[in-house]
Enzyme design. Sequence first.
Site, PDB file in Angstrom:
ATOM      1  N   THR A  17     -55.384 -38.607  -3.996  1.00 25.56           N
ATOM      2  CA  THR A  17     -56.694 -38.837  -3.279  1.00 25.56           C
ATOM      3  C   THR A  17     -56.511 -38.167  -1.813  1.00 25.56           C
ATOM      4  OG1 THR A  17     -56.753 -41.039  -4.356  1.00 25.56           O
ATOM      5  CG2 THR A  17     -57.699 -40.730  -2.085  1.00 25.56           C
TER       6      THR A  17
ATOM      7  N   SER B  95     -52.696 -38.507  -9.371  1.00 20.97           N
ATOM      8  CA  SER B  95     -51.357 -39.027  -9.666  1.00 20.97           C
ATOM      9  C   SER B  95     -51.608 -39.736 -11.045  1.00 20.97           C
ATOM     10  CB  SER B  95     -50.748 -39.917  -8.455  1.00 20.97           C
ATOM     11  OG  SER B  95     -51.524 -41.118  -8.321  1.00 20.97           O
TER      12      SER B  95
ATOM     13  N   THR C 125     -51.501 -42.035  -4.488  1.00 14.16           N
ATOM     14  CA  THR C 125     -50.715 -43.191  -4.378  1.00 14.16           C
ATOM     15  C   THR C 125     -50.508 -44.033  -5.732  1.00 14.16           C
ATOM     16  OG1 THR C 125     -53.126 -44.503  -4.175  1.00 14.16           O
ATOM     17  CG2 THR C 125     -51.876 -43.638  -2.127  1.00 14.16           C
ATOM     18  N   ASP C 126     -51.380 -43.825  -6.817  1.00 10.46           N
ATOM     19  CA  ASP C 126     -51.276 -44.789  -7.808  1.00 10.46           C
ATOM     20  C   ASP C 126     -49.842 -44.806  -8.792  1.00 10.46           C
ATOM     21  OD1 ASP C 126     -53.725 -45.611  -7.483  1.00 10.46           O
ATOM     22  OD2 ASP C 126     -54.604 -44.451  -9.022  1.00 10.46           O
TER      23      ASP C 126
ATOM     24  N   LYS D 153     -46.715 -50.165  -4.912  1.00  8.27           N
ATOM     25  CA  LYS D 153     -48.204 -50.062  -4.347  1.00  8.27           C
ATOM     26  C   LYS D 153     -48.582 -51.587  -4.803  1.00  8.27           C
ATOM     27  CE  LYS D 153     -52.491 -47.914  -4.598  1.00  8.27           C
ATOM     28  NZ  LYS D 153     -53.526 -47.049  -5.133  1.00  8.27           N
TER      29      LYS D 153
ATOM     30  N   TYR E 168     -31.029 -70.860 -15.821  1.00  9.21           N
ATOM     31  CA  TYR E 168     -31.624 -71.630 -16.763  1.00  9.21           C
ATOM     32  C   TYR E 168     -31.288 -71.421 -18.240  1.00  9.21           C
ATOM     33  CZ  TYR E 168     -34.830 -73.049 -13.043  1.00  9.21           C
ATOM     34  OH  TYR E 168     -35.584 -73.251 -11.813  1.00  9.21           O
TER      35      TYR E 168
END
Length: 329
Positions: free
Chosen positions: A12, A52, A83-84, A154, A276
């Site tokens: 971007t 990306s 960024t992705d 992200k 657990y």
Amino acid sequence: MKKILLLSTGGTIASVASDSGLVPRESGEGLIQMLGQLPYEIEVRDILQLDSSNIQPEEWEFIAKKIYEYRNDYDGIVVSHGTDTMAYTASMLSFMLQGINLPVVLTGSQVPINVILSDAPDNLRLAFAAAATCRPGIYLAFSEKVMLGCRSVKVRTTNFNAFESVNVPPVATVTSDGLVFNPQQVNFPHADHCTLNTKIDPHVSLVKLFPGFDPQLLFAMVENGCKGIVIEGYGLGGMNFIRRNMVGAIGELIKNGIPVIATSQCLYERSDLTKYEVGREALLKGAISAHDMTSESTITKLMWALGQEMDVHQVAKFFDRNVVGEVSL
């Protein structure tokens, strides 16, 4: 003046409007020209021009090789990236470039740099400052925070504050005093020299468990070439064993040499299979805990481990090691 290299890969930050939407077309030199004068000697190399979402294992290897090639010629390296998938790239570079001898800082933006209110200029300035001052390692710089690459995630799609440092504080933050480093740095063993190791096996899967998930689908993945599975379980990593027996399926997979890593769907804090019954049963069958690693770091660590031809037992031992600061043990 510190000598810093910018490796431009698209994203971007370098995008312009087109008939088909935003497309990365701006050069690295174009990015630098938008910043005005900086107190560094900067050189630029355009190595990719990709959104990306199209950054995949082949690009990870290519970027790692470029960083390794130039590592002794500069005081720091900045990688501009979309960024992705930037958190995945930062995590994988951490494993591929263990012992890196200079700061490598990934950054990008939520808005293209040619938009008047873009976050790109501030993120780039931060990345250059980090590349000039951080100790050697792989980092991600975004929205006034410098984070360890293998701890970055992200978490927002449009907000400028898009990334968080998960389960450890940021390495440094921007204040009116400048770039302020956290005195509680993440500790991990540093190699004496940098080794480039890009051997990975991307035939892995990341599964988010949900009520009603059919564990037979795991076997279908393996039949189609999957060699390792990360399962995001509930809470501390719990998995169901009545009716749809996830725990039994995990046991069968591990017997057949397929490592299964158990992590949590929760972004923060750790997985703990000892607390657990639904976790202990999985642990007894051989599930490997991811502890407090991010899903991005878990899946890239598994790819890298399988690339080294580790078997299930070796993968388990590897996941009980803090290699690049990716896990708290």
